[in-house]
Design a protein around this motif. Structure first.
Motif, PDB file in Angstrom:
ATOM      1  N   ARG A   1      -5.061  10.308   5.395  1.00  0.00           N
ATOM      2  CA  ARG A   1      -3.986   9.643   4.644  1.00  0.00           C
ATOM      3  C   ARG A   1      -2.640  10.312   4.898  1.00  0.00           C
ATOM      4  O   ARG A   1      -2.554  11.540   4.870  1.00  0.00           O
ATOM      5  CB  ARG A   1      -4.264   9.724   3.140  1.00  0.00           C
TER       6      ARG A   1
ATOM      7  N   ASP B   1      -2.910   4.994   6.157  1.00  0.00           N
ATOM      8  CA  ASP B   1      -4.173   5.743   6.169  1.00  0.00           C
ATOM      9  C   ASP B   1      -5.162   5.014   7.073  1.00  0.00           C
ATOM     10  O   ASP B   1      -4.882   3.905   7.548  1.00  0.00           O
ATOM     11  CB  ASP B   1      -4.749   5.939   4.748  1.00  0.00           C
TER      12      ASP B   1
ATOM     13  N   LYS C   1      -9.694   4.945   8.312  1.00  0.00           N
ATOM     14  CA  LYS C   1     -11.059   5.482   8.228  1.00  0.00           C
ATOM     15  C   LYS C   1     -11.662   5.502   9.623  1.00  0.00           C
ATOM     16  O   LYS C   1     -11.553   4.509  10.356  1.00  0.00           O
ATOM     17  CB  LYS C   1     -11.880   4.578   7.300  1.00  0.00           C
TER      18      LYS C   1
ATOM     19  N   ARG D   1      -4.656   1.196   7.018  1.00  0.00           N
ATOM     20  CA  ARG D   1      -3.582   0.527   6.268  1.00  0.00           C
ATOM     21  C   ARG D   1      -2.332   0.596   7.119  1.00  0.00           C
ATOM     22  O   ARG D   1      -1.915   1.679   7.539  1.00  0.00           O
ATOM     23  CB  ARG D   1      -3.325   1.186   4.906  1.00  0.00           C
TER      24      ARG D   1
ATOM     25  N   GLY E   1      -4.269   2.808  -2.081  1.00  0.00           N
ATOM     26  CA  GLY E   1      -5.691   2.581  -2.292  1.00  0.00           C
ATOM     27  C   GLY E   1      -6.324   3.509  -3.301  1.00  0.00           C
ATOM     28  O   GLY E   1      -5.778   3.763  -4.380  1.00  0.00           O
ATOM     29  N   SER E   2      -7.495   4.037  -2.921  1.00  0.00           N
ATOM     30  CA  SER E   2      -8.269   4.817  -3.894  1.00  0.00           C
ATOM     31  C   SER E   2      -7.614   6.156  -4.206  1.00  0.00           C
ATOM     32  O   SER E   2      -7.841   6.727  -5.271  1.00  0.00           O
ATOM     33  CB  SER E   2      -9.702   5.032  -3.387  1.00  0.00           C
TER      34      SER E   2
HETATM   35  P1  TMP Z   1      -9.421   3.677   0.228  1.00  0.00           P
HETATM   36  O1  TMP Z   1      -7.997   3.944  -0.187  1.00  0.00           O
HETATM   37  O2  TMP Z   1      -9.963   2.422  -0.357  1.00  0.00           O
HETATM   38  O3  TMP Z   1     -10.285   4.871  -0.024  1.00  0.00           O
HETATM   39  O4  TMP Z   1      -9.404   3.451   1.807  1.00  0.00           O
HETATM   40  C1  TMP Z   1      -8.904   4.409   2.689  1.00  0.00           C
HETATM   41  C2  TMP Z   1      -8.858   3.848   4.106  1.00  0.00           C
HETATM   42  O5  TMP Z   1     -10.167   3.617   4.581  1.00  0.00           O
HETATM   43  C3  TMP Z   1      -8.143   2.515   4.240  1.00  0.00           C
HETATM   44  O6  TMP Z   1      -7.407   2.530   5.461  1.00  0.00           O
HETATM   45  C4  TMP Z   1      -9.219   1.493   4.318  1.00  0.00           C
HETATM   46  C5  TMP Z   1     -10.354   2.241   4.945  1.00  0.00           C
HETATM   47  N1  TMP Z   1     -11.653   1.843   4.439  1.00  0.00           N
HETATM   48  C6  TMP Z   1     -12.602   1.370   5.317  1.00  0.00           C
HETATM   49  O7  TMP Z   1     -12.349   1.251   6.527  1.00  0.00           O
HETATM   50  N2  TMP Z   1     -13.824   1.038   4.832  1.00  0.00           N
HETATM   51  C7  TMP Z   1     -14.144   1.163   3.533  1.00  0.00           C
HETATM   52  O8  TMP Z   1     -15.283   0.847   3.151  1.00  0.00           O
HETATM   53  C8  TMP Z   1     -13.154   1.658   2.617  1.00  0.00           C
HETATM   54  C9  TMP Z   1     -13.465   1.798   1.157  1.00  0.00           C
HETATM   55  C10 TMP Z   1     -11.935   1.981   3.132  1.00  0.00           C
END
Ligand code: TMP
Length: 256
Positions: A94, A175, A177, A203, A99-100
């Protein structure tokens, strides 16, 4: 496609047996899911765009010496990859709060973080991919300490590369994943980048308007997901308006 043996089917991709031992074919579906698949829709053409965008990113990462599973794109929906043993950890990097992170820690969305933050999530749908620490990862044997070091070092390189790539086309990398796998070659094993990097897993905000250009358009019912993914591809210079006619890759063949 369906004549090949299916190895694994996930929410957005299918893995088929590859043409040679040690290879797989990764097929990009049009399925969009969120909140652990509680929300699900088919978005026609999403898989084609993610295949192209992920190809572009992985090819560039390969070329700067970040090891990945990617070999080549085969057609509009499929790529040839090296077979790896997926490490059951989602690594999130990030740069800007969203998000979360925002909901869990009360940091306002859009705040630039004092430094890039790396988080680990345990890949387990039944448990809703819970956030975990290095302690959990090593105690439960999901990855070893050297593997965690490799994943973190590679994640930082991917972040630096992607941040620059997107900044150059007017997009902020908020951010993303990523996932890693163990690649066994001869007697050696190394950790390589696997899965995909696309607007499904990042994102991406327009630098001027802060418009969301990623899967949050689906998660938050903003609409226009495909137009935004197409715009990401267009800015990266990898796809013309509608059809992937340009490009140096393998000749496109019918895939569906
Ligand atoms: P989050 O803010 O929901 O934790 O997500 C963080 C980043 O990870 C965001 O770029 C979206 C990505 N992501 C996935 O690719 N797969 C997932 O299952 C989740 C929850 C987030």
């Amino acid at each position: 496609m369906s004549r090949r043996r299916k190895i694994y089917e996930g929410k957005a991709k299918i893995l088929y047996e590859g043409p040679e031992p040690g290879t797989l074919v990764q097929f990009f579906k049009d399925d969009a899911t969120a909140f652990n698949a509680k929300k699900h829709e088919i978005i026609d053409g999403k898989g084609v765009l993610n295949n192209r965008i992920s190809e572009y990113v992985f090819e560039n990462l390969n070329s700067i010496g970040v090891p990945t599973h990617f070999i080549k794109r085969i057609n509009m929906r499929e790529q040839l990859i090296k077979e790896v043993e997926i490490i059951p950890i989602e690594v999130v990097v990030r740069n800007i709060a969203a998000g979360s992170l925002s909901s869990r820690l009360g940091v306002e969305e859009g705040n630039v973080l004092p430094r890039s933050i790396i988080e680990f999530y345990y890949k387990n749908d039944e448990l809703n991919d819970p956030i975990v620490s290095e302690e959990h990862i090593t105690a439960f044997g999901w990855a070893s300490p050297p593997e965690i070091d490799d994943m973190m070092a590679l994640a930082i390189r991917v972040n630096d590369f992607l941040s620059g790539l997107f900044l150059g086309v007017g997009i902020q990398l908020v951010d993303f994943k990523i996932e890693f796998g163990r690649l066994y070659e001869n007697d050696a094993m190394r950790v390589v980048l696997a899965d995909e990097i696309s607007p499904d897993s990042c994102r991406l905000w327009d630098i001027n308007t802060k418009e969301k250009m990623d899967k949050d358009r689906f998660r938050q019912d903003l609409g226009g997901l495909l137009d935004n993914y197409r715009e990401v591809a267009r800015r990266l210079g990898i796809m013309n308006e509608n059809e992937p006619t340009r490009g140096k890759g393998p000749v496109l063949v019918k895939s569906d």
